[in-house]
Design a protein around this motif. Sequence first.
Motif, PDB file in Angstrom:
ATOM      1  N   HIS A 219       0.876  -1.170   0.000  1.00 43.90           N
ATOM      2  CA  HIS A 219       0.000   0.000   0.000  1.00 43.90           C
ATOM      3  C   HIS A 219       0.907   1.212   0.000  1.00 43.90           C
ATOM      4  O   HIS A 219       1.596   1.493   0.977  1.00 43.90           O
ATOM      5  CB  HIS A 219      -0.922   0.005   1.218  1.00 43.90           C
ATOM      6  CG  HIS A 219      -2.018   1.021   1.092  1.00 43.90           C
ATOM      7  ND1 HIS A 219      -3.357   0.725   1.226  1.00 43.90           N
ATOM      8  CD2 HIS A 219      -1.977   2.338   0.796  1.00 43.90           C
ATOM      9  CE1 HIS A 219      -4.079   1.805   1.043  1.00 43.90           C
ATOM     10  NE2 HIS A 219      -3.271   2.803   0.786  1.00 43.90           N
TER      11      HIS A 219
ATOM     12  N   VAL B  30      -2.957  -3.694   4.204  1.00 45.97           N
ATOM     13  CA  VAL B  30      -2.403  -4.865   3.501  1.00 45.97           C
ATOM     14  C   VAL B  30      -2.484  -6.092   4.401  1.00 45.97           C
ATOM     15  O   VAL B  30      -2.809  -7.194   3.948  1.00 45.97           O
ATOM     16  CB  VAL B  30      -0.936  -4.630   3.075  1.00 45.97           C
ATOM     17  CG1 VAL B  30      -0.479  -5.771   2.171  1.00 45.97           C
ATOM     18  CG2 VAL B  30      -0.781  -3.306   2.358  1.00 45.97           C
TER      19      VAL B  30
ATOM     20  N   HIS C 180      -2.834   0.099  -3.575  1.00 49.50           N
ATOM     21  CA  HIS C 180      -3.050  -1.027  -2.670  1.00 49.50           C
ATOM     22  C   HIS C 180      -3.119  -2.248  -3.590  1.00 49.50           C
ATOM     23  O   HIS C 180      -4.199  -2.630  -4.035  1.00 49.50           O
ATOM     24  CB  HIS C 180      -4.353  -0.820  -1.889  1.00 49.50           C
ATOM     25  CG  HIS C 180      -4.687  -1.932  -0.951  1.00 49.50           C
ATOM     26  ND1 HIS C 180      -4.299  -1.943   0.348  1.00 49.50           N
ATOM     27  CD2 HIS C 180      -5.370  -3.095  -1.128  1.00 49.50           C
ATOM     28  CE1 HIS C 180      -4.742  -3.047   0.945  1.00 49.50           C
ATOM     29  NE2 HIS C 180      -5.393  -3.759   0.057  1.00 49.50           N
TER      30      HIS C 180
END
Lengths: 371, 371, 371, 371
Positions: B158, B190, B260
Motif C-alpha cells: 500500500h 495490507v 493497494h
Amino acid sequence: MRLGLGLIGSGFMGKTHAFGFIDVNQTFDLPVKVDRVILADVGSRAEAAASALGFPAFTSDWRELVTRKDVDIVDITTPNALHKEIALAAISAGKHVYCEKPLAPLAADALEMVRAAEAAGVVTAVGFNYLKNPMLKLAREIIDSGEIGEVRSFNGIHAEDYMTDADAPWTWRLDPAGGGGALADLGSHVVATARYLVGPIAEVLGDVRTVIADRPDAPESKTRRKVEVEDIGRAFVRFENGATGCIQASWIETGRKMQHDFSIAGSKGGIAFSQERFNELDLYLTSDQSGRRGFRKIFAAPEHEPYGDFCVAPGHQIGFNDLKTIEVHDFLRAIAGEKTDHADFREGFEVQRTVETIYRSSEAGAWLKVA
Amino acid sequence: MRLGLGLIGSGFMGKTHAFGFIDVNQTFDLPVKVDRVILADVGSRAEAAASALGFPAFTSDWRELVTRKDVDIVDITTPNALHKEIALAAISAGKHVYCEKPLAPLAADALEMVRAAEAAGVVTAVGFNYLKNPMLKLAREIIDSGEIGEVRSFNGIHAEDYMTDADAPWTWRLDPAGGGGALADLGSHVVATARYLVGPIAEVLGDVRTVIADRPDAPESKTRRKVEVEDIGRAFVRFENGATGCIQASWIETGRKMQHDFSIAGSKGGIAFSQERFNELDLYLTSDQSGRRGFRKIFAAPEHEPYGDFCVAPGHQIGFNDLKTIEVHDFLRAIAGEKTDHADFREGFEVQRTVETIYRSSEAGAWLKVA
Amino acid sequence: MRLGLGLIGSGFMGKTHAFGFIDVNQTFDLPVKVDRVILADVGSRAEAAASALGFPAFTSDWRELVTRKDVDIVDITTPNALHKEIALAAISAGKHVYCEKPLAPLAADALEMVRAAEAAGVVTAVGFNYLKNPMLKLAREIIDSGEIGEVRSFNGIHAEDYMTDADAPWTWRLDPAGGGGALADLGSHVVATARYLVGPIAEVLGDVRTVIADRPDAPESKTRRKVEVEDIGRAFVRFENGATGCIQASWIETGRKMQHDFSIAGSKGGIAFSQERFNELDLYLTSDQSGRRGFRKIFAAPEHEPYGDFCVAPGHQIGFNDLKTIEVHDFLRAIAGEKTDHADFREGFEVQRTVETIYRSSEAGAWLKVA
Amino acid sequence: MRLGLGLIGSGFMGKTHAFGFIDVNQTFDLPVKVDRVILADVGSRAEAAASALGFPAFTSDWRELVTRKDVDIVDITTPNALHKEIALAAISAGKHVYCEKPLAPLAADALEMVRAAEAAGVVTAVGFNYLKNPMLKLAREIIDSGEIGEVRSFNGIHAEDYMTDADAPWTWRLDPAGGGGALADLGSHVVATARYLVGPIAEVLGDVRTVIADRPDAPESKTRRKVEVEDIGRAFVRFENGATGCIQASWIETGRKMQHDFSIAGSKGGIAFSQERFNELDLYLTSDQSGRRGFRKIFAAPEHEPYGDFCVAPGHQIGFNDLKTIEVHDFLRAIAGEKTDHADFREGFEVQRTVETIYRSSEAGAWLKVA
C-alpha cells in the motif's frame, strides 16, 4: 581493429552469443570487427554448431581454443561449474573474456576470477543483458541528473512461473551445487538492476523458501527427489547511499512469464518499469503542474540510445535478442578503449556476493553486511 | 427492525459514515432500518454537523450519547486515542459498536475492547472498507473454491505519496502516540487484505524506516521537529497455512496515489489486483488451454455481489464511498443475525497485533511470532 | 538449396532487408541458404553499402543486377516510383522478387506486376511485416478455428505523430505522386491486417482529410508549399463475408508512436491487439465460466510459432526487426515450395486496390465496390 | 431555497435519480434543498416505491403530480415515448424539468420540448451523466485553455456486449419506435462527449448495420422476430470548427462492458480516455522535454472539481452513481441561478438531431449536414 572470437558452448546461450557477435556489426558502426574463429563444445556437437553458426574451426577441447593465437576473445557459455577454470585459463593466455552469469556458484571463486582479470588487464563482461535496455539507461540518466531528486526506495521483483508445477521433473536449476535457486537465477537480475540504478547494497535481510519439497527425479519418474534450493527468495536491503528497498524472486509465481519489475521513489519523482513491456518507462515528476501530474509512459525512441541503431522511429520496439547485441557492443567498445558502464567481472562478483549474503542472512535470520 | 444511530465525530470519516448509513437503505433491501438519533462532536461543531447530516439531536458530551436508550448503535470516528474509552462505555451500555480503524494505538488496548464486546455479546465492526470490495470477495471465493489451488505466496503493497515533500508540515499522522507511521496507517490495510484472503499470519520479519528525519513543526514554520514514526514499513510474513509473503507500506512513494496492490500465486493459478482500478480483478488459470493462457481482466459485474445493488450492468464501476456503504450493510446484517465475513473488533485486534509484531521484529532485527 | 541475393537500395529499408536475410539463417533451420551476391545503389553509395552489408559485388546499374545469372532473388527497396520497372525486369529474367510496399503508387501498375509474376511463375513477396507477428498468426488461428465464432466487426487504426508539427518541412511522404498520404503509408497496414484476419473487403466508404494545408518547402525555409495528400484517412468497410468495420490512419495523432491497434468482435468472443505491445494478444471467450470472464492477456510464447525460434521462454519478446526476419523466412519457404500465408504481389495489389478505392470513395462521398 | 421534487417512474433510472437527489445534499454544500414530495408510477408500484424512496405521497396519475403546487421540479424517468407529453405538461405548469435521455424518439419532438422550455423560462436537464465526470471536465479545461493546441481530430466509441448472443430475446431496446438501436442508445453518449469537448458537429457520414437479423420474440420462445434497429452504428463527422472525427457504437462488441473511449489529437498534445477507468485521464504534451514525452496518467484528485466533494484524497475513485449526483448538483445550481455547463434540453435536442442525421446519412449513403 579485427578480433578473433572463440566461443565455448553452443546451447541456447551459445547461439544467442554468436548471434550477438554477428548482429553487432550489422547494427552498429564499430571500429572493431569480429571474426568467428573457433567453436568448442562437447564431442560431436562442436562440428555441427560451428557449421551452423559460421565458425571455420571447431574443437571438443576448450583448452585448445583458449590458447590459440588468432583468438582474442573467449566467450564462455558452458554450465556454470566450468566458468572459473576456463576463464582463468583464458585470462592467463591474455584473452578478453565474456562469461554468462553467474561467474561461478560461489562468490569466492568469482572474486578469484576478478583478481586474475584485473591483474592481467584484460577486458571482461558478464551477461546481465537486461541492463542493456535503453529504457534502463534512460532510468539511470534520469536518476543521475537529479530529475527525481534523491532516491529513497527501490522495490524490485523478478517472477516467472516455469517451476510452478510440482510434478515438473528435476532440472539442472535445482542442483544445489549451482549456487542456489530462484534467488540466484532470477533475483540476481534484480540485484544487478538495483545496483545499476541505485548503487551498492550495504546490508541485507534475507528470506528464502523452498515451497515444493520434492519433485520427480526424471521425466515420467515416480521417484521423487528432495529439492534443496529455494523457489522464492526475498530480501530487504539498505544501499550505501541510505536508500532502502525490497528485492523478490520467484519461479513459481503462477501466470508471470517475465515479471522483472521495479519502482523507484525519489524526493522529486518516481520511476516504474516492467520487463514485460521493456520498451516503456514510466516517469512521474512532482515539478509538473498541479492537476496535470501523472506517470508518463515513455516509449523507447531514437533519442534513447542505442535504440535508434535498431529502429529509426519510436514505438517500434527492440526485442530480447537485441539486448544481447547491445551487451556485445559495449564489451567491444570497452576492448576498443571506450568508457562504458557495462557489467564486467567485478560487477558480476559484486552481484554474486550480494546474493550470497542474502542466503547467509536468511539462514541467520538477521541483517548482514555485504562484505 | 428499527435501530437508533449515535454518531461520534463529524470530520471526514464522520461524514463518510453518516452517508454510509443513509445510502445503505437506498441501496439494499434490508430488514433493519436505521434512524439517525444523535450526533456528538466537540463544542459548537455538533450542532452544525447534526443539521447537515440529518441528526435531530446533538451533544458535545459523548457520554450522554452512549447511554441514551434510543441509541442502539454507537459509531466512533473520533481521534484514535479516544476509541477505547468510548467503545468500552458503549459496550457496557449494551450498544453495538462500529469503530474506525485502528481500534486503539496499542494492541493490548484493542484486546481489552474485543474482550468487553465478546463478553457483552454486542455486534462490532471496524473500518477496513477496502475489504468490502466485490472484487476482493470474488478473490476470496476463487481461493476458497480451490480454483487457483493451494496458495503459496502473497505480495502486497500500500503506497501513497502524501508525505513525499520533506517540507510538508507536521500532522497528527506523525504523532508517535498514534501507534506508528506508514505501516500502521497504510500497511494495516495490507495485513487486513492478506488475512482476509490467505489467513492468519504466524510470523513476521519487519523493517521500518524513517526517511525524512524532521519536518516543519507547523505550516510556514522554520522550526523543524524530529519525526519518530516510519515513512516506509515492510515485512516478510509466514502464514499459518504455510504460505509466505511480503507486505510493504509507504507514504512517500512519489507518484502513487492509491496503490493497494497484491499478487497471489497458487499452485493452479494466480490473482492480481490494484486498488487504483478496484473494479477489476486479474485471474490466471493453468487449466486454460495451452497457447491461450493469460491473466483475465474481470470487470465488476452484477454476478459479483453486491455490485449489482449499485449498478445493473457490468463495467459501470462503484466508487470508494460505496465500499463504506457495503461495510455498513454487513454490520447491519450481522446485527440482524446474519452470518457475515466482515471485520469485527477481533479482526481489528488481530490486524493490529500483527502490525505491532512487525514493529517489534524490526527493532529486534529478527523473526517474531505473532502472539 | 543455395540462392543468390541481389539487393537494390541500401537506405533504412535496404539495411533492414539485408539484416533479415542474414538473421534468417541464424534463427531458422532452413533448407534454403542465401548468399549475398550483389548490391545496387545510386552512384558511390553502392560500394560502401556492399562492404558494410557483406555483398562481394556492387553496381550503380540495377539492370546489371537483375540479369546476373548468380542472382536468384531480387530484393527491391528503392523509392516507390521505381518498383514497377525493376520488378518487371527481374520477373522477365526469371527471378524471385521481394519488394517493399507499396508495389507501385497506382493499383493498375501493381496489377501489371502481379500478372507478370504469375505468368512467369516466380515467387514474390511484399513487405507487410506487421503481419508476420506470431500474435497475428495466433489471432488468425483463433478466428479460423471458430473459437470466437463468426466474425462480426473489425475496428482498426494505425496512428503515429511524426507529421504533427505544422512547421515540419516537406518530405517525400508528401509527394502526391507517391500515391497518397497517411492512408497509403499507414492505413495500408490496417487494410492488410483486416484482410489477413477477416478476409477480402468488398465495399468501402472513405473520408480523407488534409489538416495541415501547407508546410515549409525545405528545412528552415520560410516558403510554404501546399500539401496535397491527406493527414488523416478513414473508411467504413464491408467484408465479403458480411462483417463490417472501420479503418483509420493518421500521422498527426499527437502522442501516438506506433498505434496499430484493432478489435475484432465475434459471436462467441473477441480479440484485441495493440502494436505498441505487439508481443501480447487479448482474447475474450463467452464460453468461460460466468463471473470469471474477461479478456485474457496472452504473452507471446514458444507455443506461438515462430516465436520459439527467437526466444526459448515466454514473455521475453521479439522486436520489430525480428518481424522482417520472419517475413524473409516465409518468402524463402515459399521459394522452397512450402505452403505459406505470406503477402505476395497479389496480396500487395489487393491491399493497394482497396486503398485506392477508399480515395475514390472519399472523393465521390459514396460507397464504392472494391473491383 | 427549498424545492419540492416530483419523480415520475421508479424503475432502475427512477431509483438512480432519487438517490441522486438524496446524495446531492450529503455531498455538496448547496443553497438549494430538495424535499421529496410525490412519486408517480403505474398502478400499485407507486405506493411501494414512494415508501422505499422516501416520498410522502404517491399517485398513479402523472398529471396530478405535474400540477401540484408544492412540486417545483418534475423528474421524468418513464419509457421514452412518454417523455414529450409529460415534459410539455410540466413546462406549461411552470416546473423545472429533468428528463432522462433521449428527450424523445424523434428530434422534431425534442425540439418542441426545447422551444416550450425556453419560452417558459424553466430550467431543464437531460441525463448525460458520463459528461459529469471530473475527468471530462478536466479534458475540457485542457482543451479550452489551449494546452493541447488546436483540436484536429476526435475518435470515440461506445461499445458493450449485452446484445451479443443471437438468442437473447427481444427487449424494448429493439423496438424501432424507440428511435434506433445501438447508435441511439450508446452512440448518443459519444455524440454528447464529442460536442462537450470539441463542439457542434456540422456534417456526418453514417453507416448503421443490423447484424443479428432476428431474435426470439420472448424468453424461451422458438418464434423469431425480425430486428429492425442497428447493432452497430458508425459515423464520420466534421465539426463546425474544422476538426474531423469518427464515432462508433455497438452493443455486440463481445467482451466490452463499458467501452466509452475517446482520443483527441491536438496540434500541441493529445488526450485519451476510457470509461472503463473513468477516474483517469491520459494527457500528452509536445512541450515536455525531448526524451521524456509520454502520455501522463492523471488520477482523479481533489484538484479536479468536484471530485474532492466525494473523496478527500486522490486515487480513491468515484463511482458511476456519483456521476448522477453531480448531474443533479449542476441542475440544482442552474435553478439557483448559477452558470453551469450541464446538458439542458437544447443540448439533448442537438445530440438527438445529430444522431438522427447519422441515420438519414446512412440511408442516403452520403454526407449530410446536421440542420
